[in-house]
Design an enzyme around this catalytic site. Structure first.
Site, PDB file in Angstrom:
ATOM      1  N   CYS A 329       0.833  -1.201   0.000  1.00  0.00           N
ATOM      2  CA  CYS A 329       0.000   0.000   0.000  1.00  0.00           C
ATOM      3  C   CYS A 329       0.872   1.257   0.000  1.00  0.00           C
ATOM      4  O   CYS A 329       1.485   1.585  -1.007  1.00  0.00           O
ATOM      5  CB  CYS A 329      -0.974  -0.041   1.172  1.00  0.00           C
ATOM      6  N   HIS A 436      -3.720  -5.709   1.154  1.00  0.00           N
ATOM      7  CA  HIS A 436      -3.392  -6.062   2.534  1.00  0.00           C
ATOM      8  C   HIS A 436      -3.766  -7.524   2.780  1.00  0.00           C
ATOM      9  O   HIS A 436      -4.724  -8.038   2.211  1.00  0.00           O
ATOM     10  CB  HIS A 436      -4.162  -5.174   3.512  1.00  0.00           C
TER      11      HIS A 436
END
Length: 494
Positions: A329, A436
């Protein structure tokens, strides 16, 4: 409700153990924390954010995580500012000094709505509530959403947890209870002493004294248990040291000032073949086998911190020398060429420029938009092995290839916007993803590690027979076994 004499007293793990304990006895526990402050988040099946600790408690209870279990989530952004999440959706940002004035009423409504939805659902069970910090911060108590106000609203039986490891456990307990109003004291039905080291017989006189002074039974003394789940507070990260004498691979992780979702790395901590090492800005990177740059709540500010301390240059030099790098991310965004913030989501409002230079290790450009992407995903991955992966997205920024002249770069997924990797001729790689939870996919994680082992001249390892979910269940059972062994469960569940 599990209350604590302070932050970090052990409320989260004790509430988690109670959930599993009740489940073993045939009851259905329902975890609930009215307000949590954490950058370690989970996304439920409806694409809504909640604290990872409440997701963990829901798994302990045998339930699917849902944002109603954590109606108010505050995600610190730095500079005394937090993103405010109500029932899983971002509703704004707030300075700490203005939070109670601006958000108290709407926060309380979100908590009541979350409770109502849970209680009207098909789940028929007992609420296991977790407080936050200390319940008797006198300057904040009148605006405390998630401790005694909620306990009184539900007429909840409360357990007070005190951490003896910190010292001053008698003052913690007596002081906390002394600061409660009479109607609040009546709710405290038991006390738990947490993180005791040594022979418990040495504390028997202490138990007698506490019970005499408070009139409240001590339900038990929990020994010091090795942290088996990710700490909720990033301040605890450096205390989570791991020394594996049999480790063959060293993974270095950048401890970003505003690190988020460090639970992404949790599968590595139980792998005896891996040594984990945290690196703070300003420290020497060294020469690990692979470097992971995790998520960040403020990517641009954390990148500036890496630049100012010289760690960015260390990372670039490490890449030039054939180092392996993977970003998740915000970590992926930092590896790109530019980060543009036209809506000032992350930049200082007064800045004239909205373009920031990344490390230029991947030919991608990130633009921070106004819409937050939160969803669970199942995607087909192409590197280092072709298979389906599960994970979740949680980000404002969107990244695109600037150009595709670099023939070495490939899309990690069929959905090309989720990540990229460059694998060089020397078999080193630089890559990253928005997904994630990617390392919770056991086969993919093992193949990823084997890529690193191959470059180092080590044999490939087989996939563990025990997958990540099985490990989590085993650890939850170990936690609950220790809890049941040391706590008077009969009094607790009455």
């Amino acid at each position: 409700m599990v209350l604590g004499t302070s932050s970090g007293a052990g409320k989260t793990l004790i509430a988690t153990a109670i959930c599993r304990c009740l489940r073993r006895k045939g009851e259905q526990p329902i975890p609930f924390k009215g307000q949590n402050m954490s950058n370690n988040a989970w996304v439920d099946t409806q694409g809504r954010e909640m604290a990872y600790s409440q997701a963990l408690q829901s798994w302990s209870a045998g339930l699917e995580p849902s944002a109603e279990m954590n109606p108010v989530l505050l995600k610190p952004k730095g500079d005394c500012t937090s993103e405010v999440i109500h029932l899983g959706k971002s509703v704004g940002t707030s300075k700490a000094i203005n939070y109670y004035e601006d958000w108290f009423d709407s926060g309380w409504e979100a908590i009541k709505k979350g409770l109502a939805i849970l209680l009207k659902s098909k789940i028929d069970g007992r609420l296991i509530l977790e407080g936050a910090g200390s319940p008797v911060e006198v300057n904040l108590q009148h605006k405390d959403l998630t401790n005694l106000k909620l306990a009184k609203f539900l007429n909840a039986n409360c357990i007070l947890v005190a951490d003896i490891e910190r010292g001053g456990v008698f003052a913690q307990i007596i002081g906390t209870i002394a600061l409660m109003k009479p109607d609040e004291k009546k709710l405290i039905k038991g006390i738990i002493i947490n993180r005791f080291r040594g022979d418990k017989a040495l504390f028997e006189s202490g138990v007698t004294w506490i019970e005499k002074e408070t009139g409240i039974p001590v339900l038990g003394i929990l020994p010091w248990l090795k942290e088996i789940f990710p700490p909720e507070d990033s301040l605890d990260l450096l205390e989570r040291k791991q020394v594996n004498k049999s480790a063959e691979i060293e993974i270095a992780i950048i401890k970003l000032p505003r690190i988020s979702n460090f639970s992404d790395l949790d599968p590595f901590f139980s792998d005896s073949s891996i040594q984990m090492r945290w690196i703070e800005p300003g420290q020497d990177l060294g020469n690990p086998d692979v470097l992971i740059i995790p998520g960040s709540k403020q990517t641009i500010k954390d990148l500036e911190s890496l630049n100012k301390t010289g760690l960015s240059n260390q990372i670039k030099n490490y890449a030039k020398k054939g180092g392996n790098i993977f970003g998740i991310c915000g970590g992926l965004q930092m590896l790109g060429k530019t980060l543009e913030d036209p809506h000032k989501q992350e930049s200082i409002k007064e800045q004239n420029t909205f373009s920031n230079m990344g490390m230029n290790l991947l030919p991608i450009k990130t633009t921070f938009g106004e819409i937050k992407h939160t969803s669970q995903r199942e995607e087909k991955v192409s590197w280092p092995v072709s298979q389906s992966l599960k994970g979740f997205e949680m980000h404002y920024g969107e990244s695109d290839l600037i150009n595709n002249t670099d023939s070495e770069i490939i899309s990690l997924f069929k959905n090309s916007s989720l990540g990229w990797v460059i694998e060089k001729k020397d078999k080193s790689f630089v890559g990253g993803t928005y997904l994630h939870g990617i390392f919770e996919n056991d086969e993919w994680r093992r193949q990823w590690i084997n890529k690193i082992r191959q470059k180092k001249g080590l044999n490939h390892l087989k996939i563990d027979k025990e997958n990540n979910n099985d490990k989590r269940e085993r650890l939850l059972d170990l936690l609950t076994d220790a809890f049941e062994k040391n706590i008077n469960i009969d009094i607790l569940i009455k």
